[in-house]
Scaffold this active site. Structure first.
Site, short mmCIF file in Angstrom:
data_model
loop_
_atom_site.label_atom_id
_atom_site.label_comp_id
_atom_site.label_asym_id
_atom_site.label_seq_id
_atom_site.Cartn_x
_atom_site.Cartn_y
_atom_site.Cartn_z
N GLU A 92 -6.21 -8.85 3.33
CA GLU A 92 -5.94 -9.91 4.30
C GLU A 92 -7.23 -10.44 4.91
O GLU A 92 -7.41 -11.65 5.07
CB GLU A 92 -5.03 -9.40 5.42
CG GLU A 92 -4.72 -10.47 6.46
CD GLU A 92 -3.96 -9.93 7.67
OE1 GLU A 92 -4.23 -10.39 8.80
OE2 GLU A 92 -3.10 -9.04 7.49
N HIS A 126 -0.46 -10.04 1.72
CA HIS A 126 -1.75 -10.03 2.42
C HIS A 126 -2.49 -11.36 2.40
O HIS A 126 -3.33 -11.62 3.25
CB HIS A 126 -2.67 -8.98 1.79
CG HIS A 126 -2.11 -7.60 1.77
ND1 HIS A 126 -1.25 -7.16 0.80
CD2 HIS A 126 -2.28 -6.55 2.62
CE1 HIS A 126 -0.92 -5.90 1.04
NE2 HIS A 126 -1.53 -5.51 2.13
N THR A 138 -3.73 -9.26 11.22
CA THR A 138 -2.40 -9.29 11.84
C THR A 138 -1.83 -7.92 12.17
O THR A 138 -0.99 -7.78 13.06
CB THR A 138 -1.38 -10.01 10.93
OG1 THR A 138 -1.32 -9.34 9.66
CG2 THR A 138 -1.77 -11.46 10.72
N HIS A 145 -10.47 -5.31 3.42
CA HIS A 145 -9.02 -5.38 3.31
C HIS A 145 -8.62 -6.73 2.74
O HIS A 145 -9.26 -7.76 3.02
CB HIS A 145 -8.39 -5.18 4.70
CG HIS A 145 -6.90 -5.05 4.69
ND1 HIS A 145 -6.06 -6.14 4.62
CD2 HIS A 145 -6.11 -3.96 4.76
CE1 HIS A 145 -4.80 -5.71 4.65
NE2 HIS A 145 -4.81 -4.39 4.73
N HIS A 182 0.83 -1.21 0.00
CA HIS A 182 0.00 0.00 0.00
C HIS A 182 0.86 1.25 0.00
O HIS A 182 0.85 2.06 0.94
CB HIS A 182 -0.95 -0.02 1.21
CG HIS A 182 -2.02 -1.05 1.09
ND1 HIS A 182 -2.55 -1.72 2.17
CD2 HIS A 182 -2.67 -1.55 -0.01
CE1 HIS A 182 -3.45 -2.58 1.75
NE2 HIS A 182 -3.54 -2.49 0.44
#
Length: 295
Positions: A137, A81, A173, A135, A47
């Site tokens: 992940e 991710h 995480t 997101h 990112h």
């Protein structure tokens, strides 16, 4: 000439920059690009637009999931991710060579979520993911539960949960330890006995342990320049931690965002960044500050 009490010292935080997972993904991308031929990356590899543009100039194109469906017989890198099982199924169906750069910490979390889901299948258990909705992940984690996990970003969103059910709580995480504890406490208070909460601390300590060191770094400078891409959730978390201890903290995406007025009356500048911020970009910000001082 800047109004400064003396020479301005500019220091880069030695603990800032790419985490292990991102470093590994970038290295894999560079290795694949060195082999020649076209390389695709599913989503921004990190990112940070500056780093994405650097790798694009070397020959790596970023694609979306819908574009992945239309490709065949190509190489596609999966970023740190992680991805849901459906992505791997698409790759097999389209004869796509996967370069898997999923972070080992994320892979372990995916396995834990899947094991919990498989174990609780058919039972009175709800799986909750504390993380940013949408997101990459988090999408990968929800994919381990056939889309059944409930994603909660803030404690004021927990009304959607069934408090008569046993609850298994996992975390993205890169979330904060304090945030996970607050989420765990909020859910625990609402559960109706005999329903129980099992909180799995799945926060990456390499990221979490940066917070205290970063706060100390921010305290020790008159001005803090936090270098981060606007898409980085980790960047926003760490930036706010710096801001809490030093109100003279500014987020910049590159040296182009620097405001010379920030340097007035300043004797020390600290440059730091997110786990998605490349070291070379922080160096460039530092050099730009020094050039502004010398003008």
């Amino acid at each position: 000439m800047l109004n400064s009490p003396g020479p301005i010292q500019v220091t880069i935080d030695p603990g800032s920059g790419f985490c292990f997972g991102v470093t590994t993904a970038i290295n894999k991308a560079e290795e694949e690009l060195a082999r020649g031929g076209k390389l695709y990356c599913l989503g921004d590899i990190v990112h940070n637009n500056e780093e994405v543009n650097r790798l694009h100039a070397m020959g790596m194109d970023t694609i979306t999931h819908s574009q992945l469906d239309e490709l065949s017989d190509v190489r596609v890198l999966l970023r740190a991710h992680g991805e849901p099982p459906e992505t791997y199924a698409t790759a097999r169906r389209n004869n796509i060579e996967i370069i898997d750069a999923t972070c080992p910490v994320v892979l372990q979390l995916q396995r834990r979520v899947k094991e919990c889901y498989d174990r609780s299948s058919g039972s009175n258990v709800q799986i909750v993911i504390y993380g940013k909705r949408g997101h990459a992940e988090v999408n990968g984690l929800v994919g381990q539960t056939d889309g059944n996990a409930i994603v909660i970003e803030h404690t004021d969103e927990i009304d959607c949960l069934d408090f008569t059910k046993d609850t298994a709580l996992f975390s993205q995480t890169t979330k904060s330890i304090e945030g996970l504890k607050a989420m765990s406490d909020a859910i625990s208070r609402r559960l109706v006995p005999p329903a129980r909460l099992t909180c799995h601390d799945t926060i990456c300590r390499q990221v979490a342990n940066r917070v205290e060191r970063l706060k100390e770094f921010a305290r020790s400078h008159d001005l803090v320049l936090f270098v981060s891409g606007s898409k980085s959730s980790n960047g926003r978390i760490l930036y706010n931690e710096c801001l809490r201890v030093n109100t003279n903290t500014h987020m910049v995406s590159s040296e182009k965002d620097l405001n010379p007025e920030w340097l007035d009356g300043v004797s020390s500048v600290g440059v730091c960044g997110a786990t998605s911020t490349p070291r070379w970009l922080m160096e460039r910000v530092k050099d730009s500050v020094i050039n502004l001082v010398d003008k």
